[in-house]
Motif scaffolding. Structure first.
Motif, PDB file in Angstrom:
ATOM      1  N   VAL A   1      16.146  10.683   7.913  1.00 60.68           N
ATOM      2  CA  VAL A   1      15.342  10.591   6.833  1.00 60.68           C
ATOM      3  C   VAL A   1      16.268  10.666   5.666  1.00 60.68           C
ATOM      4  O   VAL A   1      15.805  10.345   4.513  1.00 60.68           O
ATOM      5  N   SER A   2      17.652  11.026   5.868  1.00 58.29           N
ATOM      6  CA  SER A   2      18.594  11.036   4.706  1.00 58.29           C
ATOM      7  C   SER A   2      19.085   9.670   4.317  1.00 58.29           C
ATOM      8  O   SER A   2      19.673   9.498   3.247  1.00 58.29           O
ATOM      9  N   ILE A   3      18.763   8.590   5.131  1.00 58.01           N
ATOM     10  CA  ILE A   3      19.214   7.225   5.076  1.00 58.01           C
ATOM     11  C   ILE A   3      17.970   6.361   4.478  1.00 58.01           C
ATOM     12  O   ILE A   3      17.046   6.088   5.301  1.00 58.01           O
ATOM     13  N   GLU A   4      18.136   5.888   3.262  1.00 59.24           N
ATOM     14  CA  GLU A   4      16.966   5.206   2.796  1.00 59.24           C
ATOM     15  C   GLU A   4      16.397   4.147   3.558  1.00 59.24           C
ATOM     16  O   GLU A   4      15.143   3.985   3.960  1.00 59.24           O
ATOM     17  N   ALA A   5      17.369   3.563   4.359  1.00 60.53           N
ATOM     18  CA  ALA A   5      17.044   1.999   5.201  1.00 60.53           C
ATOM     19  C   ALA A   5      16.456   2.454   6.550  1.00 60.53           C
ATOM     20  O   ALA A   5      15.419   1.871   7.029  1.00 60.53           O
ATOM     21  N   ASP A   6      16.774   3.666   6.998  1.00 56.67           N
ATOM     22  CA  ASP A   6      15.869   4.351   7.895  1.00 56.67           C
ATOM     23  C   ASP A   6      14.771   4.758   7.723  1.00 56.67           C
ATOM     24  O   ASP A   6      13.591   4.464   8.657  1.00 56.67           O
ATOM     25  N   VAL A   7      14.444   5.368   6.561  1.00 58.05           N
ATOM     26  CA  VAL A   7      12.951   5.729   6.213  1.00 58.05           C
ATOM     27  C   VAL A   7      12.108   4.479   6.251  1.00 58.05           C
ATOM     28  O   VAL A   7      10.955   4.579   6.655  1.00 58.05           O
ATOM     29  N   VAL A   8      12.759   3.248   5.552  1.00 60.55           N
ATOM     30  CA  VAL A   8      11.725   2.095   5.434  1.00 60.55           C
ATOM     31  C   VAL A   8      11.522   1.570   6.817  1.00 60.55           C
ATOM     32  O   VAL A   8      10.421   1.136   7.050  1.00 60.55           O
ATOM     33  N   ARG A   9      12.525   1.555   7.557  1.00 60.01           N
ATOM     34  CA  ARG A   9      12.215   1.121   8.846  1.00 60.01           C
ATOM     35  C   ARG A   9      11.384   1.779   9.704  1.00 60.01           C
ATOM     36  O   ARG A   9      10.416   1.372  10.428  1.00 60.01           O
TER      37      ARG A   9
ATOM     38  N   THR B   1       7.790   0.390  11.256  1.00 60.24           N
ATOM     39  CA  THR B   1       7.499   0.650  12.619  1.00 60.24           C
ATOM     40  C   THR B   1       6.091   1.078  12.990  1.00 60.24           C
ATOM     41  O   THR B   1       5.388   0.682  13.744  1.00 60.24           O
ATOM     42  N   ILE B   2       5.748   2.176  12.036  1.00 59.29           N
ATOM     43  CA  ILE B   2       4.361   2.744  12.148  1.00 59.29           C
ATOM     44  C   ILE B   2       3.422   1.553  11.564  1.00 59.29           C
ATOM     45  O   ILE B   2       2.517   1.529  12.353  1.00 59.29           O
ATOM     46  N   ASP B   3       3.636   1.018  10.631  1.00 62.48           N
ATOM     47  CA  ASP B   3       2.579  -0.105  10.360  1.00 62.48           C
ATOM     48  C   ASP B   3       2.353  -0.913  11.387  1.00 62.48           C
ATOM     49  O   ASP B   3       1.122  -1.448  11.826  1.00 62.48           O
ATOM     50  N   ARG B   4       3.441  -1.261  12.181  1.00 64.36           N
ATOM     51  CA  ARG B   4       3.396  -2.372  13.123  1.00 64.36           C
ATOM     52  C   ARG B   4       2.794  -1.761  14.324  1.00 64.36           C
ATOM     53  O   ARG B   4       1.868  -2.601  14.994  1.00 64.36           O
TER      54      ARG B   4
ATOM     55  N   GLY C   1      15.541  12.971   1.428  1.00 62.93           N
ATOM     56  CA  GLY C   1      14.548  12.451   2.633  1.00 62.93           C
ATOM     57  C   GLY C   1      13.109  12.514   2.387  1.00 62.93           C
ATOM     58  O   GLY C   1      12.237  11.659   2.671  1.00 62.93           O
ATOM     59  N   ALA C   2      12.716  13.885   1.908  1.00 63.12           N
ATOM     60  CA  ALA C   2      11.313  13.907   1.446  1.00 63.12           C
ATOM     61  C   ALA C   2      10.615  13.043   0.442  1.00 63.12           C
ATOM     62  O   ALA C   2       9.863  12.609   0.411  1.00 63.12           O
ATOM     63  N   PHE C   3      11.579  12.809  -0.570  1.00 61.08           N
ATOM     64  CA  PHE C   3      11.100  11.846  -1.706  1.00 61.08           C
ATOM     65  C   PHE C   3      10.858  10.327  -0.919  1.00 61.08           C
ATOM     66  O   PHE C   3       9.765   9.907  -1.288  1.00 61.08           O
ATOM     67  N   MET C   4      11.874   9.951  -0.093  1.00 58.74           N
ATOM     68  CA  MET C   4      11.793   8.831   0.261  1.00 58.74           C
ATOM     69  C   MET C   4      10.583   8.291   1.130  1.00 58.74           C
ATOM     70  O   MET C   4       9.785   7.584   1.400  1.00 58.74           O
ATOM     71  N   CYS C   5      10.252   9.420   1.930  1.00 59.88           N
ATOM     72  CA  CYS C   5       9.061   9.200   2.855  1.00 59.88           C
ATOM     73  C   CYS C   5       7.975   9.579   1.949  1.00 59.88           C
ATOM     74  O   CYS C   5       6.993   8.697   2.394  1.00 59.88           O
ATOM     75  N   ALA C   6       7.852  10.263   1.020  1.00 57.02           N
ATOM     76  CA  ALA C   6       6.772  10.396   0.091  1.00 57.02           C
ATOM     77  C   ALA C   6       6.577   9.088  -0.498  1.00 57.02           C
ATOM     78  O   ALA C   6       5.297   8.536  -0.455  1.00 57.02           O
ATOM     79  N   ARG C   7       7.454   8.454  -1.131  1.00 52.38           N
ATOM     80  CA  ARG C   7       7.408   7.093  -1.718  1.00 52.38           C
ATOM     81  C   ARG C   7       6.633   6.136  -0.794  1.00 52.38           C
ATOM     82  O   ARG C   7       5.923   5.340  -1.015  1.00 52.38           O
ATOM     83  N   GLU C   8       7.171   6.138   0.582  1.00 53.21           N
ATOM     84  CA  GLU C   8       6.488   4.960   1.416  1.00 53.21           C
ATOM     85  C   GLU C   8       5.204   5.565   1.690  1.00 53.21           C
ATOM     86  O   GLU C   8       4.413   4.535   2.028  1.00 53.21           O
ATOM     87  N   ALA C   9       4.908   6.709   2.081  1.00 57.19           N
ATOM     88  CA  ALA C   9       3.676   7.255   2.119  1.00 57.19           C
ATOM     89  C   ALA C   9       2.649   6.762   1.040  1.00 57.19           C
ATOM     90  O   ALA C   9       1.456   6.353   1.443  1.00 57.19           O
ATOM     91  N   VAL C  10       3.233   6.986  -0.191  1.00 52.02           N
ATOM     92  CA  VAL C  10       2.210   6.766  -1.329  1.00 52.02           C
ATOM     93  C   VAL C  10       1.729   5.365  -1.549  1.00 52.02           C
ATOM     94  O   VAL C  10       0.701   4.976  -1.748  1.00 52.02           O
ATOM     95  N   LYS C  11       3.065   4.439  -0.973  1.00 53.73           N
ATOM     96  CA  LYS C  11       2.812   2.857  -1.020  1.00 53.73           C
ATOM     97  C   LYS C  11       1.509   2.409  -0.434  1.00 53.73           C
ATOM     98  O   LYS C  11       0.699   1.510  -0.576  1.00 53.73           O
ATOM     99  N   ARG C  12       1.311   3.470   0.812  1.00 52.63           N
ATOM    100  CA  ARG C  12       0.605   2.913   1.840  1.00 52.63           C
ATOM    101  C   ARG C  12      -1.055   3.649   1.763  1.00 52.63           C
ATOM    102  O   ARG C  12      -1.707   3.589   2.591  1.00 52.63           O
ATOM    103  N   MET C  13      -0.957   4.681   0.826  1.00 53.53           N
ATOM    104  CA  MET C  13      -1.908   5.448   0.934  1.00 53.53           C
ATOM    105  C   MET C  13      -2.801   5.455  -0.367  1.00 53.53           C
ATOM    106  O   MET C  13      -4.060   5.556  -0.484  1.00 53.53           O
TER     107      MET C  13
END
Ligand code: NAP
Length: 249
Positions: free
Chosen positions: A62-70, A74-77, A116-128
């Protein structure tokens, strides 16, 4: 919120594993994220499947932005967009005084616990967010009593990272309150997990037990239950709040 897709970061061990298992029992479809311990993550997935729910394990740092995006793609798919996120992945390093702590260590701790928490929250908000035409969701951040006590002589860097996580909780909660997303945190006390060994003192929970009002360390399930409550519709009017699960103050 049950039956929805939940991501638990750091779900292979400790509080995250207990949260993922309990979520499976409560009817969530679960993505169990892990860093290294594939076996632990697979065991959690198997337990959720035995409970009759679908689960997948996804390696991502989660500390790597590209990993969080992936991770989120993966979950979307594989499961569909997330409706619930538990920002649980967290680290601390060996007990030390501030005068011994270097920038690289502080950056490592903050990269996982805060960025890591910021990046995960960002990706979550985009989907929620209803702002993006989605149906809403809930985020729970796993903080620590260290945010208030400061962890002197042990890991003030870790304590500072958890204080930052609490500020993220408050700020993001207010930012997205009108978009059907609730953001809350659980502030755990001393809980029996491997994390104390990574600080160099596996017996820390037993040493500190007499100083806790309830005279014992907590169990992972006791934290998981509070997290699941905050994720659930039972907590429908709570956002930006932080629940202590610490055996007393
Ligand atoms: P733990 O037993 O050490 O487990 C840590 C988990 O986080 C593991 O699943 C680990 O994955 C994962 N992880 C670590 N770095 C990661 C990264 N960069 N990307 C993805 N996953 C990562 O810890 P725990 O005690 O359950 O702690 C969980 C959370 O509760 C942490 O945020 C911690 O700060 C917080 N907390 C714990 C206590 C306590 O006393 N235990 C008290 C207050 C707050 P691998 O298994 O693959 O390594």
């Amino acid at each position: 919120m049950s039956e929805h897709v939940l991501l638990v970061t750091g779900g292979s061990r400790g509080i995250g594993a207990a949260t993922a298992r309990l979520a499976g029992e409560r009817g969530y479809t679960v993505c169990v994220n892990y860093l290294q311990h594939r076996t632990g993550a697979s065991e959690v997935v198997s337990a959720i499947e035995r409970a009759g729910r679908h689960a997948i394990a996804v390696q991502a740092d989660v500390s790597i932005e590209a990993d969080v995006v992936r991770l989120f793609e993966t979950i979307d798919r594989e499961l569909g967009p997330v409706r619930a996120l538990v920002n649980n992945a967290g680290i601390l390093e060996h007990q030390a005084r501030v005068e011994e702590i270097g920038a690289s260590r502080i950056n490592r701790v903050f990269a996982t616990n805060v960025t890591g928490a910021f990046m995960c929250a960002r990706e979550a908000v985009k989907r929620m967010s209803t702002r993006h035409g989605a149906a809403g969701g809930a985020i729970v951040n796993v903080s620590s009593r260290a945010a208030q006590l400061g962890a002197p002589g042990e890991y003030v860097d870790y304590a500072a990272s958890k204080a930052a996580l609490e500020a993220l909780t408050i700020g993001l909660a207010r930012e997205v309150a009108g978009e059907s997303i609730r953001v809350n945190a659980v502030r755990a006390g001393v809980i029996q997990t491997d994390i104390h060994a990574s600080g160099g003192e596996p017996g820390r929970p037993d040493r500190l037990a007499p100083t806790i009002p309830m005279k014992r360390a907590g169990e992972v399930l006791e934290v998981a239950r509070a997290i699941l409550w905050l994720l659930s519709d039972e907590a429908s009017y709570s956002t930006g709040t932080i629940i202590d699960v610490a055996g007393g103050r």
